[in-house]
Design an enzyme around this catalytic site. Structure first.
Site, PDB file in Angstrom:
ATOM      1  CB  CYS A 213      -1.092   0.106   1.127  1.00 49.11           C
ATOM      2  SG  CYS A 213      -2.151   1.532   1.174  1.00 49.11           S
ATOM      3  CB  CYS A 407      -4.375   3.451  -2.371  1.00 49.37           C
ATOM      4  SG  CYS A 407      -3.244   4.175  -0.873  1.00 49.37           S
TER       5      CYS A 407
END
Length: 474
Positions: A213, A407
Protein backbone atom coordinates in the site's frame (compact mmCIF):
# COMPACT_ATOMS: atom_id res chain seq x y z
CA UNK A 1 1.92 -16.52 -24.93
CA UNK A 2 0.77 -19.86 -23.53
CA UNK A 3 3.31 -21.50 -21.19
CA UNK A 4 4.77 -24.71 -22.55
CA UNK A 5 2.94 -27.93 -21.69
CA UNK A 6 6.34 -29.62 -21.46
CA UNK A 7 6.87 -27.95 -18.10
CA UNK A 8 3.72 -29.50 -16.61
CA UNK A 9 3.81 -33.07 -15.38
CA UNK A 10 0.24 -34.23 -14.58
CA UNK A 11 -0.29 -36.14 -11.34
CA UNK A 12 -2.82 -38.86 -10.70
CA UNK A 13 -5.17 -36.25 -9.27
CA UNK A 14 -5.22 -34.36 -12.55
CA UNK A 15 -6.53 -37.35 -14.45
CA UNK A 16 -9.25 -37.93 -11.91
CA UNK A 17 -10.15 -34.26 -11.88
CA UNK A 18 -10.50 -34.20 -15.67
CA UNK A 19 -13.03 -37.05 -15.56
CA UNK A 20 -15.40 -35.65 -12.94
CA UNK A 21 -18.30 -33.25 -13.50
CA UNK A 22 -17.47 -29.59 -12.89
CA UNK A 23 -21.04 -28.35 -12.49
CA UNK A 24 -21.44 -26.28 -9.30
CA UNK A 25 -24.55 -26.93 -7.21
CA UNK A 26 -26.54 -24.67 -4.94
CA UNK A 27 -26.56 -27.48 -2.40
CA UNK A 28 -22.77 -27.45 -2.36
CA UNK A 29 -22.73 -23.74 -1.57
CA UNK A 30 -25.24 -24.17 1.28
CA UNK A 31 -23.28 -27.12 2.65
CA UNK A 32 -20.04 -25.11 2.69
CA UNK A 33 -21.69 -22.42 4.77
CA UNK A 34 -23.49 -24.71 7.22
CA UNK A 35 -20.58 -27.09 7.88
CA UNK A 36 -17.97 -24.41 8.62
CA UNK A 37 -15.99 -25.28 11.76
CA UNK A 38 -12.19 -25.51 11.70
CA UNK A 39 -9.81 -26.72 9.04
CA UNK A 40 -7.93 -29.95 9.59
CA UNK A 41 -4.37 -29.07 10.55
CA UNK A 42 -1.12 -30.92 9.96
CA UNK A 43 2.28 -29.95 11.32
CA UNK A 44 4.04 -33.33 11.33
CA UNK A 45 6.09 -35.01 8.61
CA UNK A 46 4.05 -36.89 6.02
CA UNK A 47 5.25 -40.01 4.24
CA UNK A 48 4.63 -40.83 1.50
CA UNK A 49 3.96 -37.53 -0.28
CA UNK A 50 0.46 -36.10 0.18
CA UNK A 51 -1.41 -35.36 -3.06
CA UNK A 52 -3.73 -32.40 -3.55
CA UNK A 53 -5.48 -31.05 -6.60
CA UNK A 54 -4.52 -27.52 -5.57
CA UNK A 55 -1.88 -26.33 -3.13
CA UNK A 56 -2.20 -22.68 -2.04
CA UNK A 57 0.93 -21.27 -0.41
CA UNK A 58 -0.09 -18.45 1.90
CA UNK A 59 -2.96 -17.91 4.32
CA UNK A 60 -3.05 -14.13 3.96
CA UNK A 61 -5.53 -12.01 2.04
CA UNK A 62 -4.75 -13.51 -1.37
CA UNK A 63 -4.34 -17.11 -0.22
CA UNK A 64 -7.59 -17.24 1.75
CA UNK A 65 -9.58 -15.41 -0.91
CA UNK A 66 -8.40 -17.70 -3.71
CA UNK A 67 -8.73 -20.95 -1.75
CA UNK A 68 -12.30 -20.17 -0.68
CA UNK A 69 -13.36 -19.03 -4.13
CA UNK A 70 -12.04 -22.32 -5.49
CA UNK A 71 -13.91 -24.24 -2.82
CA UNK A 72 -17.16 -22.38 -3.47
CA UNK A 73 -17.04 -23.45 -7.11
CA UNK A 74 -18.34 -26.85 -5.98
CA UNK A 75 -15.62 -28.65 -7.93
CA UNK A 76 -13.57 -29.88 -4.99
CA UNK A 77 -14.09 -32.33 -2.17
CA UNK A 78 -12.59 -32.58 1.32
CA UNK A 79 -8.81 -31.96 1.36
CA UNK A 80 -8.59 -31.50 -2.43
CA UNK A 81 -7.25 -28.02 -1.66
CA UNK A 82 -4.36 -27.45 0.76
CA UNK A 83 -3.35 -24.16 2.34
CA UNK A 84 0.22 -23.81 3.62
CA UNK A 85 1.06 -21.12 6.19
CA UNK A 86 2.95 -21.34 9.50
CA UNK A 87 1.26 -18.26 11.00
CA UNK A 88 -0.90 -18.63 14.09
CA UNK A 89 -2.71 -15.32 13.50
CA UNK A 90 -4.17 -13.62 10.46
CA UNK A 91 -4.05 -9.80 10.55
CA UNK A 92 -6.16 -7.21 8.78
CA UNK A 93 -3.10 -5.18 7.85
CA UNK A 94 -4.91 -2.31 6.05
CA UNK A 95 -6.27 -1.42 9.50
CA UNK A 96 -2.84 -0.78 10.97
CA UNK A 97 -2.93 2.80 9.70
CA UNK A 98 -6.04 3.25 11.85
CA UNK A 99 -4.17 1.76 14.82
CA UNK A 100 -1.33 4.22 14.23
CA UNK A 101 -3.85 7.05 14.23
CA UNK A 102 -5.43 5.96 17.51
CA UNK A 103 -8.66 4.79 15.85
CA UNK A 104 -8.40 1.01 16.26
CA UNK A 105 -6.92 -1.60 18.60
CA UNK A 106 -4.50 -3.92 16.81
CA UNK A 107 -5.82 -6.96 18.68
CA UNK A 108 -9.32 -6.33 17.35
CA UNK A 109 -7.98 -6.66 13.79
CA UNK A 110 -6.55 -10.19 14.13
CA UNK A 111 -8.11 -13.66 14.00
CA UNK A 112 -6.70 -17.15 14.56
CA UNK A 113 -5.76 -18.34 11.09
CA UNK A 114 -7.24 -21.78 11.66
CA UNK A 115 -10.65 -20.23 12.39
CA UNK A 116 -10.69 -18.59 8.95
CA UNK A 117 -9.87 -21.72 6.95
CA UNK A 118 -12.88 -23.77 5.85
CA UNK A 119 -12.89 -27.31 7.31
CA UNK A 120 -12.95 -28.79 3.81
CA UNK A 121 -9.49 -27.32 3.23
CA UNK A 122 -6.31 -28.95 4.53
CA UNK A 123 -4.17 -26.51 6.51
CA UNK A 124 -0.45 -27.21 6.86
CA UNK A 125 1.00 -25.05 9.64
CA UNK A 126 4.54 -25.26 8.32
CA UNK A 127 6.83 -22.96 6.34
CA UNK A 128 7.77 -23.72 2.75
CA UNK A 129 11.34 -24.88 2.24
CA UNK A 130 11.42 -25.29 -1.55
CA UNK A 131 9.43 -25.44 -4.76
CA UNK A 132 10.11 -28.05 -7.47
CA UNK A 133 7.73 -27.01 -10.26
CA UNK A 134 9.22 -29.53 -12.72
CA UNK A 135 8.02 -32.28 -10.35
CA UNK A 136 4.82 -30.55 -9.16
CA UNK A 137 5.99 -30.65 -5.54
CA UNK A 138 6.36 -28.33 -2.56
CA UNK A 139 8.72 -29.28 0.27
CA UNK A 140 7.79 -28.05 3.72
CA UNK A 141 10.13 -27.01 6.49
CA UNK A 142 9.49 -30.25 8.37
CA UNK A 143 10.67 -32.29 5.37
CA UNK A 144 7.22 -33.29 4.17
CA UNK A 145 6.48 -33.21 0.44
CA UNK A 146 3.18 -32.09 -1.08
CA UNK A 147 2.29 -32.85 -4.68
CA UNK A 148 -0.19 -30.82 -6.67
CA UNK A 149 -1.98 -30.55 -9.97
CA UNK A 150 -2.20 -26.75 -9.64
CA UNK A 151 -0.12 -24.44 -7.44
CA UNK A 152 -1.08 -20.96 -6.21
CA UNK A 153 1.79 -18.98 -4.67
CA UNK A 154 0.53 -16.11 -2.48
CA UNK A 155 2.66 -15.78 0.66
CA UNK A 156 2.86 -11.97 0.61
CA UNK A 157 6.15 -10.13 1.00
CA UNK A 158 8.67 -9.53 3.75
CA UNK A 159 8.72 -6.29 5.75
CA UNK A 160 12.42 -5.91 6.50
CA UNK A 161 13.10 -3.68 9.50
CA UNK A 162 16.78 -4.62 9.29
CA UNK A 163 17.00 -3.02 5.83
CA UNK A 164 17.54 0.32 7.58
CA UNK A 165 20.47 0.46 9.95
CA UNK A 166 19.34 1.20 13.49
CA UNK A 167 15.62 0.74 12.83
CA UNK A 168 15.13 -2.56 14.71
CA UNK A 169 16.67 -1.04 17.83
CA UNK A 170 14.91 2.33 17.55
CA UNK A 171 11.46 0.92 16.79
CA UNK A 172 11.61 -1.52 19.72
CA UNK A 173 12.92 1.07 22.20
CA UNK A 174 9.94 2.47 24.18
CA UNK A 175 11.88 5.68 24.91
CA UNK A 176 12.54 6.36 21.22
CA UNK A 177 10.21 8.49 19.11
CA UNK A 178 10.76 6.20 16.12
CA UNK A 179 7.79 4.07 15.09
CA UNK A 180 6.43 1.97 12.23
CA UNK A 181 2.86 0.96 11.36
CA UNK A 182 3.98 -1.90 9.11
CA UNK A 183 4.44 -4.64 11.75
CA UNK A 184 2.15 -5.95 14.47
CA UNK A 185 4.89 -5.55 17.11
CA UNK A 186 5.58 -1.89 16.33
CA UNK A 187 2.26 -0.46 15.13
CA UNK A 188 0.82 0.42 18.54
CA UNK A 189 3.87 2.50 19.41
CA UNK A 190 2.98 5.02 16.69
CA UNK A 191 0.08 6.94 18.22
CA UNK A 192 1.70 7.37 21.67
CA UNK A 193 4.72 8.96 19.99
CA UNK A 194 2.45 11.31 18.03
CA UNK A 195 0.53 12.26 21.16
CA UNK A 196 3.73 12.75 23.15
CA UNK A 197 5.39 15.20 20.73
CA UNK A 198 4.80 18.84 21.70
CA UNK A 199 7.37 20.56 19.51
CA UNK A 200 10.19 19.94 17.08
CA UNK A 201 10.82 18.24 13.74
CA UNK A 202 8.68 15.29 12.62
CA UNK A 203 9.79 13.24 9.61
CA UNK A 204 7.68 10.63 7.80
CA UNK A 205 9.52 8.37 5.37
CA UNK A 206 8.75 6.25 2.34
CA UNK A 207 11.44 4.06 0.77
CA UNK A 208 12.31 3.66 -2.87
CA UNK A 209 11.09 0.35 -4.24
CA UNK A 210 8.14 -1.91 -3.54
CA UNK A 211 5.97 -1.39 -0.45
CA UNK A 212 2.61 -2.68 0.70
CA UNK A 213 0.00 0.00 0.00
CA UNK A 214 2.12 2.83 -1.33
CA UNK A 215 -0.21 5.42 0.20
CA UNK A 216 0.15 4.26 3.81
CA UNK A 217 3.44 6.14 4.50
CA UNK A 218 1.66 9.45 4.05
CA UNK A 219 -1.70 8.39 5.50
CA UNK A 220 -0.15 8.28 8.96
CA UNK A 221 1.51 11.65 8.31
CA UNK A 222 -1.81 13.32 7.48
CA UNK A 223 -3.43 11.87 10.62
CA UNK A 224 -0.53 13.07 12.77
CA UNK A 225 -0.72 16.53 11.20
CA UNK A 226 -4.45 16.71 11.92
CA UNK A 227 -3.92 15.55 15.52
CA UNK A 228 -1.28 18.22 16.13
CA UNK A 229 -3.38 20.88 14.41
CA UNK A 230 -6.38 20.11 16.63
CA UNK A 231 -4.07 20.25 19.67
CA UNK A 232 -2.81 23.71 18.62
CA UNK A 233 0.69 22.40 17.92
CA UNK A 234 0.74 22.78 14.14
CA UNK A 235 -0.33 25.45 11.72
CA UNK A 236 0.04 26.02 8.01
CA UNK A 237 2.30 29.06 8.21
CA UNK A 238 5.29 26.85 7.44
CA UNK A 239 4.62 27.33 3.74
CA UNK A 240 5.50 30.99 4.25
CA UNK A 241 9.03 29.93 5.21
CA UNK A 242 8.41 31.00 8.80
CA UNK A 243 9.53 27.79 10.49
CA UNK A 244 9.20 29.26 13.99
CA UNK A 245 5.48 29.96 13.59
CA UNK A 246 4.50 26.36 14.34
CA UNK A 247 5.69 24.37 17.37
CA UNK A 248 5.95 21.27 15.17
CA UNK A 249 7.41 21.14 11.67
CA UNK A 250 6.68 18.23 9.34
CA UNK A 251 8.70 16.77 6.46
CA UNK A 252 7.77 13.96 4.08
CA UNK A 253 10.96 12.19 3.00
CA UNK A 254 10.28 9.84 0.11
CA UNK A 255 12.54 7.87 -2.18
CA UNK A 256 10.15 8.75 -5.00
CA UNK A 257 10.29 11.94 -7.07
CA UNK A 258 6.57 12.63 -6.51
CA UNK A 259 3.92 12.28 -3.80
CA UNK A 260 2.17 9.29 -5.38
CA UNK A 261 2.62 7.05 -8.39
CA UNK A 262 -0.65 7.96 -10.12
CA UNK A 263 -0.53 11.45 -11.67
CA UNK A 264 -4.11 12.46 -10.86
CA UNK A 265 -3.85 11.68 -7.15
CA UNK A 266 -0.23 12.80 -6.93
CA UNK A 267 -1.26 16.27 -8.11
CA UNK A 268 -4.02 16.41 -5.50
CA UNK A 269 -1.69 15.26 -2.73
CA UNK A 270 1.01 17.68 -3.79
CA UNK A 271 -1.53 20.49 -3.55
CA UNK A 272 -2.39 19.32 -0.03
CA UNK A 273 1.30 19.17 0.91
CA UNK A 274 1.87 22.74 -0.18
CA UNK A 275 -1.37 24.02 1.33
CA UNK A 276 -0.59 22.40 4.68
CA UNK A 277 3.03 23.49 4.81
CA UNK A 278 4.68 20.06 4.75
CA UNK A 279 8.28 20.07 3.55
CA UNK A 280 8.83 17.72 0.62
CA UNK A 281 12.11 15.81 0.65
CA UNK A 282 11.81 14.02 -2.69
CA UNK A 283 14.42 11.47 -3.72
CA UNK A 284 15.41 10.94 -0.07
CA UNK A 285 15.72 7.23 0.77
CA UNK A 286 16.33 6.53 4.48
CA UNK A 287 19.30 4.20 5.01
CA UNK A 288 20.22 4.71 8.68
CA UNK A 289 18.98 6.00 12.01
CA UNK A 290 21.86 7.41 14.05
CA UNK A 291 20.42 8.46 17.40
CA UNK A 292 18.19 11.44 16.63
CA UNK A 293 19.58 11.83 13.12
CA UNK A 294 18.11 10.38 9.95
CA UNK A 295 20.55 9.51 7.17
CA UNK A 296 19.28 9.57 3.59
CA UNK A 297 20.70 8.37 0.29
CA UNK A 298 20.04 10.45 -2.83
CA UNK A 299 19.70 9.34 -6.45
CA UNK A 300 22.96 9.24 -8.43
CA UNK A 301 23.92 12.22 -10.56
CA UNK A 302 26.25 11.68 -13.53
CA UNK A 303 26.55 8.06 -12.47
CA UNK A 304 27.92 8.94 -9.04
CA UNK A 305 26.02 8.83 -5.72
CA UNK A 306 25.90 12.23 -4.01
CA UNK A 307 26.87 12.60 -0.35
CA UNK A 308 24.46 11.24 2.24
CA UNK A 309 22.01 13.76 3.72
CA UNK A 310 21.67 13.97 7.51
CA UNK A 311 18.58 15.48 9.15
CA UNK A 312 17.87 15.77 12.88
CA UNK A 313 14.41 14.74 14.07
CA UNK A 314 12.30 14.72 17.23
CA UNK A 315 9.83 12.17 15.86
CA UNK A 316 10.14 9.87 12.89
CA UNK A 317 7.75 7.38 11.38
CA UNK A 318 9.71 4.92 9.23
CA UNK A 319 8.59 2.62 6.44
CA UNK A 320 11.23 -0.08 5.91
CA UNK A 321 12.14 -1.68 2.63
CA UNK A 322 10.17 -4.73 1.53
CA UNK A 323 10.76 -7.61 -0.85
CA UNK A 324 10.08 -11.21 -1.71
CA UNK A 325 10.49 -13.96 0.86
CA UNK A 326 13.70 -15.92 0.39
CA UNK A 327 11.89 -19.18 -0.37
CA UNK A 328 10.21 -17.44 -3.32
CA UNK A 329 13.12 -15.28 -4.41
CA UNK A 330 15.51 -18.23 -4.55
CA UNK A 331 13.09 -20.53 -6.37
CA UNK A 332 12.58 -21.33 -10.08
CA UNK A 333 9.28 -19.41 -9.87
CA UNK A 334 10.85 -15.97 -9.35
CA UNK A 335 11.69 -13.23 -11.80
CA UNK A 336 14.84 -11.09 -11.48
CA UNK A 337 13.21 -8.99 -8.75
CA UNK A 338 12.30 -12.07 -6.73
CA UNK A 339 8.54 -12.06 -7.32
CA UNK A 340 6.47 -14.91 -8.79
CA UNK A 341 6.75 -14.37 -12.54
CA UNK A 342 3.18 -14.33 -13.85
CA UNK A 343 1.39 -12.88 -16.85
CA UNK A 344 0.00 -9.42 -16.10
CA UNK A 345 -3.52 -10.23 -17.34
CA UNK A 346 -4.03 -13.96 -16.70
CA UNK A 347 -1.99 -14.45 -13.46
CA UNK A 348 -0.54 -17.68 -14.90
CA UNK A 349 3.17 -18.31 -14.52
CA UNK A 350 5.19 -17.45 -17.62
CA UNK A 351 7.07 -20.79 -17.60
CA UNK A 352 5.04 -23.27 -15.57
CA UNK A 353 1.49 -23.53 -16.86
CA UNK A 354 0.01 -25.00 -13.67
CA UNK A 355 1.44 -22.31 -11.38
CA UNK A 356 -0.42 -19.10 -10.49
CA UNK A 357 0.07 -16.11 -8.21
CA UNK A 358 -1.85 -13.15 -6.81
CA UNK A 359 -1.32 -10.49 -4.20
CA UNK A 360 1.92 -9.02 -2.92
CA UNK A 361 4.15 -11.96 -3.89
CA UNK A 362 3.23 -11.73 -7.55
CA UNK A 363 5.09 -9.79 -10.23
CA UNK A 364 1.92 -7.92 -11.22
CA UNK A 365 2.97 -4.29 -11.84
CA UNK A 366 0.31 -2.64 -9.73
CA UNK A 367 0.02 -1.30 -6.20
CA UNK A 368 0.09 -4.11 -3.63
CA UNK A 369 -3.21 -3.77 -1.76
CA UNK A 370 -6.06 -5.93 -0.48
CA UNK A 371 -8.33 -4.17 -2.98
CA UNK A 372 -6.17 -5.43 -5.84
CA UNK A 373 -6.74 -8.99 -4.66
CA UNK A 374 -10.52 -8.61 -4.97
CA UNK A 375 -10.01 -8.11 -8.71
CA UNK A 376 -7.17 -10.60 -9.15
CA UNK A 377 -8.71 -13.60 -7.39
CA UNK A 378 -11.72 -14.20 -9.70
CA UNK A 379 -9.44 -14.05 -12.76
CA UNK A 380 -6.97 -16.51 -11.26
CA UNK A 381 -9.72 -18.87 -10.07
CA UNK A 382 -11.52 -18.84 -13.42
CA UNK A 383 -8.35 -19.57 -15.37
CA UNK A 384 -7.20 -22.27 -12.95
CA UNK A 385 -10.56 -24.07 -13.20
CA UNK A 386 -10.46 -23.89 -16.99
CA UNK A 387 -6.95 -25.37 -16.94
CA UNK A 388 -8.17 -28.27 -14.81
CA UNK A 389 -11.07 -28.92 -17.16
CA UNK A 390 -8.59 -29.16 -20.02
CA UNK A 391 -6.50 -31.77 -18.24
CA UNK A 392 -3.97 -29.94 -16.10
CA UNK A 393 -1.87 -27.10 -17.43
CA UNK A 394 -2.78 -26.71 -21.08
CA UNK A 395 -5.14 -24.38 -22.87
CA UNK A 396 -5.27 -20.66 -23.21
CA UNK A 397 -5.81 -18.62 -20.05
CA UNK A 398 -8.27 -15.76 -20.49
CA UNK A 399 -6.86 -12.24 -19.93
CA UNK A 400 -9.08 -10.61 -17.33
CA UNK A 401 -7.05 -8.53 -14.90
CA UNK A 402 -6.49 -4.91 -15.87
CA UNK A 403 -4.36 -3.90 -12.90
CA UNK A 404 -7.22 -2.60 -10.75
CA UNK A 405 -6.21 -1.55 -7.27
CA UNK A 406 -7.30 0.97 -4.69
CA UNK A 407 -5.75 3.03 -1.94
CA UNK A 408 -8.04 4.86 0.52
CA UNK A 409 -5.78 7.77 1.44
CA UNK A 410 -6.62 9.21 4.84
CA UNK A 411 -6.02 12.95 4.53
CA UNK A 412 -7.31 13.87 8.01
CA UNK A 413 -9.59 12.47 10.70
CA UNK A 414 -12.94 12.14 8.97
CA UNK A 415 -11.89 12.35 5.30
CA UNK A 416 -10.37 10.00 2.72
CA UNK A 417 -9.20 10.45 -0.85
CA UNK A 418 -10.26 7.18 -2.52
CA UNK A 419 -7.64 6.45 -5.17
CA UNK A 420 -8.73 3.74 -7.61
CA UNK A 421 -6.71 2.97 -10.71
CA UNK A 422 -5.49 0.31 -13.12
CA UNK A 423 -2.34 -0.39 -15.10
CA UNK A 424 -0.59 2.70 -16.40
CA UNK A 425 -1.83 4.84 -13.51
CA UNK A 426 -5.20 5.31 -15.23
CA UNK A 427 -7.99 6.19 -12.77
CA UNK A 428 -10.79 3.64 -12.58
CA UNK A 429 -13.17 5.18 -10.10
CA UNK A 430 -16.25 3.42 -8.76
CA UNK A 431 -18.11 6.54 -7.68
CA UNK A 432 -17.69 8.61 -10.83
CA UNK A 433 -21.05 7.15 -11.88
CA UNK A 434 -22.64 9.41 -9.26
CA UNK A 435 -20.49 12.36 -10.29
CA UNK A 436 -17.92 12.20 -7.50
CA UNK A 437 -14.31 13.08 -8.25
CA UNK A 438 -12.43 10.70 -5.98
CA UNK A 439 -9.38 12.97 -5.79
CA UNK A 440 -11.54 15.12 -3.49
CA UNK A 441 -11.39 13.81 0.10
CA UNK A 442 -14.85 12.89 1.42
CA UNK A 443 -16.37 11.77 4.70
CA UNK A 444 -18.25 8.92 2.98
CA UNK A 445 -14.93 7.46 1.85
CA UNK A 446 -13.62 7.75 5.43
CA UNK A 447 -16.39 5.50 6.71
CA UNK A 448 -15.63 2.99 3.97
CA UNK A 449 -12.02 2.87 5.17
CA UNK A 450 -12.69 2.94 8.91
CA UNK A 451 -15.86 0.90 9.22
CA UNK A 452 -17.01 -0.94 6.10
CA UNK A 453 -13.75 -2.35 4.71
CA UNK A 454 -12.63 -3.99 8.02
CA UNK A 455 -16.10 -5.50 8.39
CA UNK A 456 -16.45 -6.82 4.83
CA UNK A 457 -12.91 -8.20 4.92
CA UNK A 458 -13.62 -10.77 7.62
CA UNK A 459 -17.30 -11.24 6.86
CA UNK A 460 -16.90 -11.78 3.14
CA UNK A 461 -13.57 -11.22 1.38
CA UNK A 462 -11.48 -13.94 3.01
CA UNK A 463 -14.48 -16.28 2.66
CA UNK A 464 -14.38 -15.76 -1.10
CA UNK A 465 -17.60 -13.80 -1.49
CA UNK A 466 -16.46 -10.19 -1.94
CA UNK A 467 -15.54 -8.79 -5.36
CA UNK A 468 -14.57 -5.25 -4.42
CA UNK A 469 -16.19 -2.74 -6.80
CA UNK A 470 -18.25 -5.61 -8.27
CA UNK A 471 -19.89 -6.24 -4.89
CA UNK A 472 -20.77 -9.65 -3.50
CA UNK A 473 -19.98 -12.73 -5.55
CA UNK A 474 -22.52 -15.51 -6.04
Amino acid sequence: MTPSRILVRPTAGAAACAKQSFTPSRGAYRKLRSDRTFASVSSTPISPARNHKVVVVGGGSAGLTVSHQLLRSGKFTHDDIAVVDPAEWHHYQPGWTLVGGGLKDKHALKRPLQSLVDPKLKLYSDPVAAFAPEDNTVTLGNGATLTYDQLVVAPGIKVDLASIKGLPEASSNPDSNVSCIYTFDTVDKTFPTIRRLRSGQAIFTQPAGVVKCAGAPQKIMWLALDHWKRAGLYNNNNNNNNSNSSPIQIAFATGLPVMFGVPKYSAALEALRQERGVEGLFGHDLVEIDGDTAVFARPPTDGKPPPLVRRRFDLMHVVPKMGAHAFVKNSPLANEAGFVDVDDATLRHRRFANVWSAGDASSLPTSKTAAAITAQAPVLVGNLLRAMEEGGGGGEAVPGYDGYTSCPLLTEYGKVMLAEFKYGGVPQETFNRVGWDQATPRRAFYHLKKDFFPWVYYQSMVKGTWGGPKGWLS
